[in-house]
Design a protein around this motif. Structure first.
Motif, PDB file in Angstrom:
ATOM      1  N   THR A 189       0.833  -1.204   0.000  1.00  0.00           N
ATOM      2  CA  THR A 189       0.000   0.000   0.000  1.00  0.00           C
ATOM      3  C   THR A 189       0.870   1.257   0.000  1.00  0.00           C
ATOM      4  O   THR A 189       0.505   2.256  -0.634  1.00  0.00           O
ATOM      5  CB  THR A 189      -0.950   0.015   1.213  1.00  0.00           C
ATOM      6  OG1 THR A 189      -0.200  -0.155   2.423  1.00  0.00           O
ATOM      7  CG2 THR A 189      -1.963  -1.111   1.115  1.00  0.00           C
ATOM      8  N   ALA A 190       2.006   1.207   0.690  1.00  0.00           N
ATOM      9  CA  ALA A 190       2.918   2.361   0.678  1.00  0.00           C
ATOM     10  C   ALA A 190       3.475   2.597  -0.723  1.00  0.00           C
ATOM     11  O   ALA A 190       3.553   3.739  -1.201  1.00  0.00           O
ATOM     12  CB  ALA A 190       4.058   2.148   1.676  1.00  0.00           C
ATOM     13  N   LEU A 191       3.851   1.524  -1.421  1.00  0.00           N
ATOM     14  CA  LEU A 191       4.388   1.649  -2.776  1.00  0.00           C
ATOM     15  C   LEU A 191       3.339   2.188  -3.739  1.00  0.00           C
ATOM     16  O   LEU A 191       3.630   3.045  -4.586  1.00  0.00           O
ATOM     17  CB  LEU A 191       4.904   0.291  -3.265  1.00  0.00           C
ATOM     18  CG  LEU A 191       6.222  -0.192  -2.658  1.00  0.00           C
ATOM     19  CD1 LEU A 191       6.488  -1.639  -3.055  1.00  0.00           C
ATOM     20  CD2 LEU A 191       7.386   0.696  -3.102  1.00  0.00           C
ATOM     21  N   MET A 192       2.098   1.701  -3.628  1.00  0.00           N
ATOM     22  CA  MET A 192       1.052   2.161  -4.540  1.00  0.00           C
ATOM     23  C   MET A 192       0.654   3.606  -4.243  1.00  0.00           C
ATOM     24  O   MET A 192       0.339   4.372  -5.158  1.00  0.00           O
ATOM     25  CB  MET A 192      -0.171   1.243  -4.444  1.00  0.00           C
ATOM     26  CG  MET A 192       0.056  -0.159  -4.992  1.00  0.00           C
ATOM     27  SD  MET A 192       0.682  -0.194  -6.690  1.00  0.00           S
ATOM     28  CE  MET A 192      -0.670   0.547  -7.591  1.00  0.00           C
ATOM     29  N   THR A 193       0.671   3.996  -2.971  1.00  0.00           N
ATOM     30  CA  THR A 193       0.399   5.396  -2.640  1.00  0.00           C
ATOM     31  C   THR A 193       1.510   6.298  -3.166  1.00  0.00           C
ATOM     32  O   THR A 193       1.251   7.384  -3.712  1.00  0.00           O
ATOM     33  CB  THR A 193       0.254   5.570  -1.113  1.00  0.00           C
ATOM     34  OG1 THR A 193      -0.786   4.716  -0.629  1.00  0.00           O
ATOM     35  CG2 THR A 193      -0.084   7.019  -0.759  1.00  0.00           C
ATOM     36  N   PHE A 194       2.757   5.845  -3.031  1.00  0.00           N
ATOM     37  CA  PHE A 194       3.882   6.609  -3.571  1.00  0.00           C
ATOM     38  C   PHE A 194       3.767   6.731  -5.088  1.00  0.00           C
ATOM     39  O   PHE A 194       4.067   7.792  -5.666  1.00  0.00           O
ATOM     40  CB  PHE A 194       5.209   5.943  -3.208  1.00  0.00           C
ATOM     41  CG  PHE A 194       6.408   6.574  -3.850  1.00  0.00           C
ATOM     42  CD1 PHE A 194       6.897   7.793  -3.399  1.00  0.00           C
ATOM     43  CD2 PHE A 194       7.034   5.969  -4.938  1.00  0.00           C
ATOM     44  CE1 PHE A 194       7.995   8.391  -4.004  1.00  0.00           C
ATOM     45  CE2 PHE A 194       8.133   6.556  -5.549  1.00  0.00           C
ATOM     46  CZ  PHE A 194       8.610   7.771  -5.080  1.00  0.00           C
ATOM     47  N   GLY A 200       3.293  -8.479  -2.657  1.00  0.00           N
ATOM     48  CA  GLY A 200       2.191  -8.251  -1.733  1.00  0.00           C
ATOM     49  C   GLY A 200       0.828  -8.376  -2.387  1.00  0.00           C
ATOM     50  O   GLY A 200       0.705  -8.789  -3.545  1.00  0.00           O
ATOM     51  N   PRO A 201      -0.235  -7.997  -1.670  1.00  0.00           N
ATOM     52  CA  PRO A 201      -1.602  -8.213  -2.158  1.00  0.00           C
ATOM     53  C   PRO A 201      -1.962  -7.318  -3.337  1.00  0.00           C
ATOM     54  O   PRO A 201      -1.652  -6.124  -3.345  1.00  0.00           O
ATOM     55  CB  PRO A 201      -2.463  -7.864  -0.930  1.00  0.00           C
ATOM     56  CG  PRO A 201      -1.618  -6.947  -0.122  1.00  0.00           C
ATOM     57  CD  PRO A 201      -0.206  -7.398  -0.326  1.00  0.00           C
ATOM     58  N   THR A 202      -2.655  -7.885  -4.331  1.00  0.00           N
ATOM     59  CA  THR A 202      -3.110  -7.126  -5.493  1.00  0.00           C
ATOM     60  C   THR A 202      -4.134  -6.067  -5.094  1.00  0.00           C
ATOM     61  O   THR A 202      -4.272  -5.035  -5.759  1.00  0.00           O
ATOM     62  CB  THR A 202      -3.736  -8.079  -6.532  1.00  0.00           C
ATOM     63  OG1 THR A 202      -2.809  -9.115  -6.816  1.00  0.00           O
ATOM     64  CG2 THR A 202      -4.070  -7.357  -7.822  1.00  0.00           C
ATOM     65  N   PHE A 203      -4.847  -6.302  -3.985  1.00  0.00           N
ATOM     66  CA  PHE A 203      -5.838  -5.339  -3.508  1.00  0.00           C
ATOM     67  C   PHE A 203      -5.216  -3.988  -3.167  1.00  0.00           C
ATOM     68  O   PHE A 203      -5.926  -3.011  -2.963  1.00  0.00           O
ATOM     69  CB  PHE A 203      -6.551  -5.895  -2.271  1.00  0.00           C
ATOM     70  CG  PHE A 203      -7.781  -6.699  -2.581  1.00  0.00           C
ATOM     71  CD1 PHE A 203      -8.995  -6.363  -2.021  1.00  0.00           C
ATOM     72  CD2 PHE A 203      -7.729  -7.796  -3.418  1.00  0.00           C
ATOM     73  CE1 PHE A 203     -10.143  -7.100  -2.290  1.00  0.00           C
ATOM     74  CE2 PHE A 203      -8.850  -8.543  -3.695  1.00  0.00           C
ATOM     75  CZ  PHE A 203     -10.069  -8.194  -3.137  1.00  0.00           C
ATOM     76  N   SER A 204      -3.882  -3.935  -3.106  1.00  0.00           N
ATOM     77  CA  SER A 204      -3.217  -2.665  -2.803  1.00  0.00           C
ATOM     78  C   SER A 204      -3.471  -1.610  -3.870  1.00  0.00           C
ATOM     79  O   SER A 204      -3.228  -0.423  -3.641  1.00  0.00           O
ATOM     80  CB  SER A 204      -1.712  -2.870  -2.628  1.00  0.00           C
ATOM     81  OG  SER A 204      -1.125  -3.372  -3.824  1.00  0.00           O
ATOM     82  N   ILE A 205      -3.991  -2.005  -5.033  1.00  0.00           N
ATOM     83  CA  ILE A 205      -4.342  -1.010  -6.053  1.00  0.00           C
ATOM     84  C   ILE A 205      -5.377  -0.032  -5.514  1.00  0.00           C
ATOM     85  O   ILE A 205      -5.478   1.100  -5.991  1.00  0.00           O
ATOM     86  CB  ILE A 205      -4.864  -1.691  -7.344  1.00  0.00           C
ATOM     87  CG1 ILE A 205      -4.995  -0.647  -8.465  1.00  0.00           C
ATOM     88  CG2 ILE A 205      -6.157  -2.423  -7.097  1.00  0.00           C
ATOM     89  CD1 ILE A 205      -5.472  -1.221  -9.796  1.00  0.00           C
ATOM     90  N   ALA A 206      -6.139  -0.451  -4.501  1.00  0.00           N
ATOM     91  CA  ALA A 206      -7.126   0.450  -3.899  1.00  0.00           C
ATOM     92  C   ALA A 206      -6.456   1.683  -3.299  1.00  0.00           C
ATOM     93  O   ALA A 206      -7.037   2.774  -3.306  1.00  0.00           O
ATOM     94  CB  ALA A 206      -7.934  -0.285  -2.831  1.00  0.00           C
ATOM     95  N   SER A 207      -5.244   1.530  -2.773  1.00  0.00           N
ATOM     96  CA  SER A 207      -4.518   2.678  -2.227  1.00  0.00           C
ATOM     97  C   SER A 207      -4.204   3.687  -3.328  1.00  0.00           C
ATOM     98  O   SER A 207      -4.304   4.902  -3.133  1.00  0.00           O
ATOM     99  CB  SER A 207      -3.220   2.219  -1.563  1.00  0.00           C
ATOM    100  OG  SER A 207      -3.487   1.442  -0.431  1.00  0.00           O
ATOM    101  N   GLY A 240     -10.530   0.801   3.684  1.00  0.00           N
ATOM    102  CA  GLY A 240     -11.839   0.421   3.172  1.00  0.00           C
ATOM    103  C   GLY A 240     -11.838  -0.918   2.472  1.00  0.00           C
ATOM    104  O   GLY A 240     -12.775  -1.711   2.622  1.00  0.00           O
ATOM    105  N   ILE A 241     -10.797  -1.222   1.721  1.00  0.00           N
ATOM    106  CA  ILE A 241     -10.806  -2.451   0.913  1.00  0.00           C
ATOM    107  C   ILE A 241     -10.427  -3.686   1.724  1.00  0.00           C
ATOM    108  O   ILE A 241     -10.887  -4.798   1.444  1.00  0.00           O
ATOM    109  CB  ILE A 241      -9.872  -2.296  -0.313  1.00  0.00           C
ATOM    110  CG1 ILE A 241     -10.359  -3.176  -1.471  1.00  0.00           C
ATOM    111  CG2 ILE A 241      -8.428  -2.629   0.020  1.00  0.00           C
ATOM    112  CD1 ILE A 241     -11.647  -2.736  -2.100  1.00  0.00           C
ATOM    113  N   PHE A 242      -9.576  -3.518   2.746  1.00  0.00           N
ATOM    114  CA  PHE A 242      -9.089  -4.682   3.486  1.00  0.00           C
ATOM    115  C   PHE A 242      -9.951  -5.036   4.702  1.00  0.00           C
ATOM    116  O   PHE A 242     -10.066  -6.212   5.047  1.00  0.00           O
ATOM    117  CB  PHE A 242      -7.647  -4.460   3.948  1.00  0.00           C
ATOM    118  CG  PHE A 242      -6.628  -4.599   2.855  1.00  0.00           C
ATOM    119  CD1 PHE A 242      -6.351  -5.830   2.291  1.00  0.00           C
ATOM    120  CD2 PHE A 242      -5.939  -3.486   2.379  1.00  0.00           C
ATOM    121  CE1 PHE A 242      -5.420  -5.961   1.281  1.00  0.00           C
ATOM    122  CE2 PHE A 242      -4.997  -3.606   1.372  1.00  0.00           C
ATOM    123  CZ  PHE A 242      -4.737  -4.851   0.815  1.00  0.00           C
TER     124      PHE A 242
END
Length: 398
Positions: free
Chosen positions: A93-98, A273-280, A305-307
């Motif tokens: 989630t940190a990587l996707m937010t970045f 990590g989890p693919t759901f991190s795209i939500a971030s 919200g997603i997790f």
């Protein structure tokens, strides 16, 4: 330090290692869990791992994250499970937010900022097609399921409202649950006893977020409710999440462009990590009007919200799963739910392709990506890195 605390520390350390090395999709992730959690550490037995994996695949939400949390629950109860959840999702989630921060900055300061993603956007379609093929081959095993999948694909394509998805899932589950007599009978050891606390927690958060969002109209609360609702409805893993998020945030609300969404999805395939991190990523760009702090806050909202709904559900069901799984209608309903999810994947592949120009280059990169995933052992990060490199070269010299 007590033996128990040392064991918990080692468990969280192992989760952290997994969170930064888990490339390659569900199969590779399960192989890593088997090696580290079962063979190396003996946190649980191999039979327990496969049973927990089956349970998580039958629930809505991020199955890999639920599996990590379920193992943590078995090892050290709910507190360790929540800590394991945070450690598992934090790097991705940190990587996707970045990534969202970087893309937003480039778009504001550099003309043609997404030219580096020129080729990874059609490549993202290749990933979706590959995921659809793998998912369909696993989940669609009967004529009835095939028909449900095609109906779902048709409806999802022509009526791309986020509110149609839960209706389709319910119809799919009910339509196959009536065939429960085809399921083998299992012995009932004890009457079903349900502890409702986590279910009430899941439902309470959903209702509270909807009410607060409706009353305050605050963008952050509305965004949380959107992700929480989507996280409560996803069966089939991260690839099934894509059509939900695309429909809601690109088609329906226009928080992201199709170009931005496809770029984010491709990036999500290149990180561990989890693919759901795209939500971030989606949440971060949805709140870009608030500047850098708004983007970071949106990333946190997307992750929470997603997790959260999937975690509440696994904590709810794991306590009585051994009793619930003997009921044949429950097992029969899963065939319809999975078939509908596959239909949504088919629709997603086309809906994501629709905004792209149907030229030779886009079609070539879609097919090439699928072929590399299907017929070679080249890793997803390497494929995406190659696409980015080609995009940069093309932008510089052509």
């Amino acid at each position: 330090m007590s033996v128990r605390k040392v064991r918990y520390y080692l468990f969280l350390k192992d989760i952290l290692v997994l969170s930064v090395t888990a490339f390659g999709g569900p199969q590779a992730f399960l192989a890593m869990l088997l090696e580290r959690m079962v063979k190396a550490r003996a946190y649980i037995s191999e039979d327990d791992l496969w049973e927990l994996n089956a349970l998580c695949n039958m629930l809505p939400g991020p199955s890999s994250t639920q599996l990590i949390s379920a193992i943590g629950f078995r090892v050290g109860g709910p507190n360790l499970a929540y800590l394991a959840l945070i450690v598992w999702i934090l790097p991705a989630t940190a990587l996707m937010t970045f990534a969202a921060v970087l893309i937003s900055f480039l778009q504001e300061n550099t003309p043609g900022a997404l030219n580096f993603a020129l080729f990874i956007q059609p490549m993202a379609i290749g990933f979706i097609i590959f995921a659809a093929q793998k998912t369909i081959s696993k989940m669609v095993q009967s004529t009835e399921a095939m028909i449900l999948m095609l109906i779902s694909a048709f409806v999802s394509f022509f009526y791309s409202s986020p509110y149609i998805f839960p209706v389709l899932l319910i119809i799919g589950g009910v339509s196959t649950s009536i065939k429960y007599k085809k399921q083998p009978k299992l012995e009932k050891d004890a009457p079903l006893k349900i502890e409702w606390a986590n279910f009430y927690l899941w439902a309470g958060v959903l209702v509270l977020a909807a009410i607060l969002g409706g009353v305050t109209k605050y963008h952050g609360i509305l965004l949380f409710e959107n992700f929480y609702r989507n996280g409560s409805l996803i069966f089939g893993g991260g690839q099934v999440l894509v059509p939900y998020l695309y429909t809601e945030f690109v088609d329906f609300k226009n928080f992201l462009s199709s170009e931005e969404f496809l770029t984010g999805y491709a990036i999500s395939q290149a990180i561990p990590g989890p693919t759901f991190s795209i939500a971030s990523y989606v949440g971060a760009l949805s709140m870009r009007s608030g500047g850098s702090l708004g983007i970071i806050f949106g990333g946190l909202i997307g992750a929470a919200g997603i997790f959260l709904p999937g975690i509440f559900m696994i904590f709810f069901v794991i306590r009585f799963w051994d009793q619930l799984k003997v009921y044949r209608p429950v097992r029969a309903a899963l065939e319809g739910v999975n078939a509908v999810s596959c239909g949504m994947l088919i629709a997603a592949a086309y809906l994501l392709f629709e905004p792209l120009e149907p030229n030779f280059i886009n079609i070539f990169f879609i097919l090439s990506t699928y072929a590399m995933l299907q017929f070679t052992k080249i890793s997803s990060p390497a494929i995406i890195a190659g696409g980015v490199t080609l995009g940069v070269i093309y932008h510089q010299f052509f």
